[in-house]
Design a protein around this motif. Structure first.
Motif, PDB file in Angstrom:
ATOM      1  N   MET A 232      -0.505  12.796   5.452  1.00 45.17           N
ATOM      2  CA  MET A 232      -0.370  11.586   6.220  1.00 45.17           C
ATOM      3  C   MET A 232      -1.757  11.031   6.536  1.00 45.17           C
ATOM      4  N   SER A 233      -1.886   9.735   6.438  1.00 48.37           N
ATOM      5  CA  SER A 233      -3.145   9.045   6.668  1.00 48.37           C
ATOM      6  C   SER A 233      -3.486   9.004   8.156  1.00 48.37           C
ATOM      7  N   ARG A 234      -4.744   9.107   8.449  1.00 49.59           N
ATOM      8  CA  ARG A 234      -5.220   9.008   9.835  1.00 49.59           C
ATOM      9  C   ARG A 234      -5.097   7.572  10.310  1.00 49.59           C
ATOM     10  N   VAL A 235      -4.847   7.390  11.605  1.00 45.89           N
ATOM     11  CA  VAL A 235      -4.759   6.060  12.206  1.00 45.89           C
ATOM     12  C   VAL A 235      -5.903   5.914  13.207  1.00 45.89           C
ATOM     13  N   TYR A 236      -6.549   4.741  13.175  1.00 46.77           N
ATOM     14  CA  TYR A 236      -7.724   4.494  14.003  1.00 46.77           C
ATOM     15  C   TYR A 236      -7.479   3.331  14.962  1.00 46.77           C
TER      16      TYR A 236
ATOM     17  N   SER B 141      -3.509  -4.679   5.714  1.00 46.77           N
ATOM     18  CA  SER B 141      -2.819  -3.415   5.982  1.00 46.77           C
ATOM     19  C   SER B 141      -2.855  -3.002   7.453  1.00 46.77           C
TER      20      SER B 141
ATOM     21  N   ASP C 176      -5.420   2.040   9.314  1.00 43.20           N
ATOM     22  CA  ASP C 176      -5.362   3.240   8.472  1.00 43.20           C
ATOM     23  C   ASP C 176      -6.583   3.205   7.545  1.00 43.20           C
ATOM     24  N   ASP C 177      -6.663   4.158   6.641  1.00 41.44           N
ATOM     25  CA  ASP C 177      -7.823   4.229   5.741  1.00 41.44           C
ATOM     26  C   ASP C 177      -7.958   2.957   4.893  1.00 41.44           C
ATOM     27  N   GLU C 178      -6.838   2.408   4.461  1.00 41.27           N
ATOM     28  CA  GLU C 178      -6.885   1.174   3.669  1.00 41.27           C
ATOM     29  C   GLU C 178      -7.450   0.027   4.514  1.00 41.27           C
TER      30      GLU C 178
ATOM     31  N   ASN D  12     -11.055   0.291   4.635  1.00 40.31           N
ATOM     32  CA  ASN D  12     -11.633  -0.186   3.372  1.00 40.31           C
ATOM     33  C   ASN D  12     -11.730  -1.708   3.353  1.00 40.31           C
TER      34      ASN D  12
END
Length: 149
Positions: free
Chosen positions: A1-5, A32, A44-46, A49
């Motif tokens: 699961m992707s980290r959430v910031y 995203s 998220d990571d996306e 980015n």
């Protein structure tokens, strides 16, 4: 699961200001980004980015409207590669034009600073002060135009 910031974490990761992160998400440049049940932005990571990409484009001097076009083209996928290339080439052409204009400004300022040096060294009267121009019109007839009556 992707980290959430959070916004604050996104700021730390990207080096952008909090204002910039909020502004870019409000302008739809971070497709995203999600919002939680309290309407707080969650990245998220996306999303991170996208923020890095926007930062890069802003550092090139690209206006927000053009970045939005770029984001929209990216979302359409690889079929827009040539359009994205054209967008970058147009932006590069505009940046070169601004650079040439800046070079002209610097050349003009070089002339002005040389003139100021001559004035400061008492080799020339103060021709830089418009308040003195009535007294020195004879010296700069190429600059002063006769008034039409």
């Amino acid at each position: 699961m992707s980290r959430v910031y959070t916004v604050k974490e996104a700021v730390q990761i990207t080096g952008l200001t909090e204002h910039a992160v909020r502004f870019y998400t409000d302008k739809g440049l971070v497709p995203s980004v999600q919002r939680n049940k309290n309407n707080i932005r969650m990245f998220d990571d996306e999303s991170i980015n996208w923020l890095h990409g926007i930062k890069c484009l802003k550092q090139s001097g690209m206006p927000i409207e053009v970045i939005k076009m770029y984001v929209d083209l990216c979302l359409e996928g690889d079929t827009t590669l040539s359009q994205r290339y054209s967008l970058m080439m147009e932006h590069k052409k505009e940046a070169i034009a601004r650079l040439e204009e800046a070079k002209q400004h610097v050349a003009h300022l070089e002339q002005k600073t040389l003139l100021y040096q001559a004035i400061l060294e008492h080799r020339s009267p103060d021709t830089m002060n418009p308040g003195n121009w009535d007294k020195i019109k004879h010296m700069h007839s190429d600059v002063f135009y006769s008034q039409k009556t």
